[in-house]
Scaffold this active site. Structure first.
Site, PDB file in Angstrom:
ATOM      1  N   GLU A 273       0.823  -1.217   0.000  1.00 13.19           N
ATOM      2  CA  GLU A 273       0.000   0.000   0.000  1.00 13.19           C
ATOM      3  C   GLU A 273       0.854   1.263   0.000  1.00 13.19           C
ATOM      4  O   GLU A 273       0.415   2.311  -0.453  1.00 13.19           O
ATOM      5  CB  GLU A 273      -0.922   0.028   1.239  1.00 13.19           C
ATOM      6  N   HIS A 294       8.601 -26.958  -1.768  1.00  9.00           N
ATOM      7  CA  HIS A 294       7.957 -28.110  -2.397  1.00  9.00           C
ATOM      8  C   HIS A 294       6.761 -27.688  -3.234  1.00  9.00           C
ATOM      9  O   HIS A 294       5.984 -28.521  -3.672  1.00  9.00           O
ATOM     10  CB  HIS A 294       7.547 -29.123  -1.319  1.00  9.00           C
ATOM     11  N   LYS A 407     -14.176  -0.011  -3.682  1.00  7.89           N
ATOM     12  CA  LYS A 407     -15.238   0.355  -2.738  1.00  7.89           C
ATOM     13  C   LYS A 407     -16.353   1.100  -3.471  1.00  7.89           C
ATOM     14  O   LYS A 407     -17.528   0.798  -3.301  1.00  7.89           O
ATOM     15  CB  LYS A 407     -14.689   1.259  -1.623  1.00  7.89           C
TER      16      LYS A 407
HETATM   17  O1  PA5 Z   1      -3.618   0.888   5.942  1.00  2.00           O
HETATM   18  C1  PA5 Z   1      -4.746   1.328   5.818  1.00  2.00           C
HETATM   19  O2  PA5 Z   1      -4.970   2.533   5.951  1.00  2.00           O
HETATM   20  C2  PA5 Z   1      -5.921   0.414   5.528  1.00  2.00           C
HETATM   21  O3  PA5 Z   1      -5.535  -0.897   5.336  1.00  2.00           O
HETATM   22  C3  PA5 Z   1      -6.922   0.467   6.679  1.00  2.00           C
HETATM   23  O4  PA5 Z   1      -6.280   0.081   7.860  1.00  2.00           O
HETATM   24  C4  PA5 Z   1      -8.129  -0.426   6.429  1.00  2.00           C
HETATM   25  O5  PA5 Z   1      -8.751  -0.080   5.231  1.00  2.00           O
HETATM   26  C5  PA5 Z   1      -9.128  -0.325   7.570  1.00  2.00           C
HETATM   27  O6  PA5 Z   1      -9.507   0.996   7.769  1.00  2.00           O
HETATM   28  P1  PA5 Z   1     -10.221   1.453   9.082  1.00  2.00           P
HETATM   29  O7  PA5 Z   1      -9.311   1.272  10.228  1.00  2.00           O
HETATM   30  O8  PA5 Z   1     -10.587   2.881   8.864  1.00  2.00           O
HETATM   31  O9  PA5 Z   1     -11.455   0.578   9.246  1.00  2.00           O
END
Ligand code: PA5
Length: 419
Positions: A273, A294, A407
């Protein structure tokens, strides 16, 4: 933290680029600099350990505690739990369960059925307080709690970890009187394991959060004070960026202990990310050896030469010793006197050599052992290295604009108002 590189060379230009990137990080002059609160978490969070232990002691009275969250609100604790729990058999304390980390109907159906006869608590973690997967899971669990205990009995069994002001979860926590803790505005999900997001669930699971923070503090002092080219985070960033420039587009994080499987999942989110944007970024993959030798071993040894490996080398581990047998029917007497862990480390060296000869460069990161202090060091190391590496690549490490695309499309199909 000791890192070594095999079967490749490192240019001084690449080291310089990563040193410059470290300066950008430390001077808060790069993009996303509003999200650098994680840099101070080890020291800052030490002041909250007693509060977290108090919340934990209430929830530890339950038969089971369900941790609800996804992405950065799931993977940090999941990694800690899987790394530090006994690999076989039950742990001491409440059973730890997970929900809201997917939209798997069957899983959540079974979970609710399982919880019907158990006294359970819930830790719901969502910074935004609006993420669909945990919101759905929490709605289901809350309904079950209210059915069993009424609203006030239900509320005493819930801890919400969320933003200080924004989001529906904060509103519910304040109105209904949940236990609660705050995720700071300047700490993003994937950099939050050393905040209440990771620490409260860890305390409930009996993990020594004090040692975890001590380890991260030691690494924080080391990395933030070392301006030299020997800073291990600078080195890791330089190695991986220079391999990327040579066409190595995939980095496989390799572990040799089952306990580190979810460490690799946490790491994949951190780097995936943070770096995968603007048409750039190494694809973070993982493999557990020798198991995956394996299955993936053939591909790694002889496929397209676009990969490199980062190997987690655990130096000390409890391990059985192989004994000598009178009847050497299985032909293993040549290993008599060795521990399984020693054999595992020989497998690491041998595999590294074979893959290197097959054109797969590798970095090796030595870890003294898998326990809280060392996990704290590792988390901070990779977070800091990730910040540097993404700046060296020329991207903002702290946003994730691409995550919104699925989303929006899903909300449209589900008919969410406003989409
Ligand atoms: O790293 C990030 O920002 C995302 O992976 C969030 O942690 C994830 O989408 C969950 O978001 P939230 O904590 O707002 O529910």
């Amino acid at each position: 933290m000791q890192i070594d590189l095999q079967n490749s060379t490192l240019s001084s230009a690449s080291v310089q680029k990563s040193r410059d990137a470290r300066k950008i990080l430390e001077s808060h002059s790069g993009s996303g600099h509003d999200f650098l609160g994680w840099l101070q978490l080890p020291e800052e969070q030490s002041a909250h350990v007693q509060d977290y232990l108090k919340i934990a002691s209430d929830l530890q009275k339950m038969d089971a505690v369900v941790m609800v969250g996804i992405g950065g609100s799931y993977l940090g604790f999941k990694c800690l739990y899987e790394s530090l729990k006994p690999p076989v058999g039950a742990s001491v304390g409440p059973e730890i369960l997970f929900a809201g980390h997917s939209l798997d109907g069957h899983y959540h159906h079974q979970l609710l059925e399982y919880l019907e006869d158990r006294d359970f608590g819930v830790v719901v973690i969502s910074k935004s307080g609006t993420t669909t997967e945990p919101a759905i899971a929490f709605r289901l669990l809350w309904s079950l709690l209210v059915k069993k205990h009424g609203a006030s009995g239900a509320a005493s069994r819930v801890c919400a970890i969320t933003d200080a002001n924004k989001g529906t979860l904060r509103k519910s926590a304040d109105e209904l009187g949940f236990h609660s803790a705050i995720i700071a505005d300047d700490v993003g999900g994937r950099f939050s394991v050393l905040s209440p997001v990771g620490l409260i669930p860890a305390a409930i699971a009996g993990i020594d959060i004090y040692s975890l923070l001590q380890g991260s503090m030691e690494m924080c002092d080391h990395l933030r004070n070392d301006e030299s080219e020997n800073n291990p985070a600078v080195q890791y960033s330089a190695y991986r960026n220079s391999l990327y420039e040579e066409g190595k587009k995939i980095e496989i994080l390799v572990y040799y202990q089952h306990a580190l499987q979810y460490f690799a999942e946490w790491w994949k989110q951190l780097f995936g990310e943070s770096e995968g944007k603007q048409g750039k970024g190494i694809f973070p993959a993982s493999a557990g050896f020798t198991t995956d030798l394996h299955s993936l071993g053939q591909w790694i040894q002889e496929s397209e030469r676009s990969i490199f490996q980062t190997i987690l080398d655990v130096e000390e581990a409890r391990s059985p010793v192989l004994s000598k047998q009178d009847n050497d029917g299985d032909g293993l007497n040549y290993l008599a006197g060795k521990t399984v862990h020693e054999v595992n480390r020989v497998a690491l060296q041998a595999t590294r050599q074979a893959h290197g000869e097959g054109g797969v460069p590798s970095l090796r990161i030595k870890i003294p052992s898998i326990q809280e202090f060392q996990m704290g060091r590792l988390f901070y190391f990779f977070e800091y290295a990730c910040g540097i590496s993404a700046y060296a690549l020329g991207v903002n490490p702290f946003d994730q604009p691409g995550v919104e695309a699925y989303k929006n499309s899903m909300f449209k199909m589900l008919g969410k108002p406003g989409h």
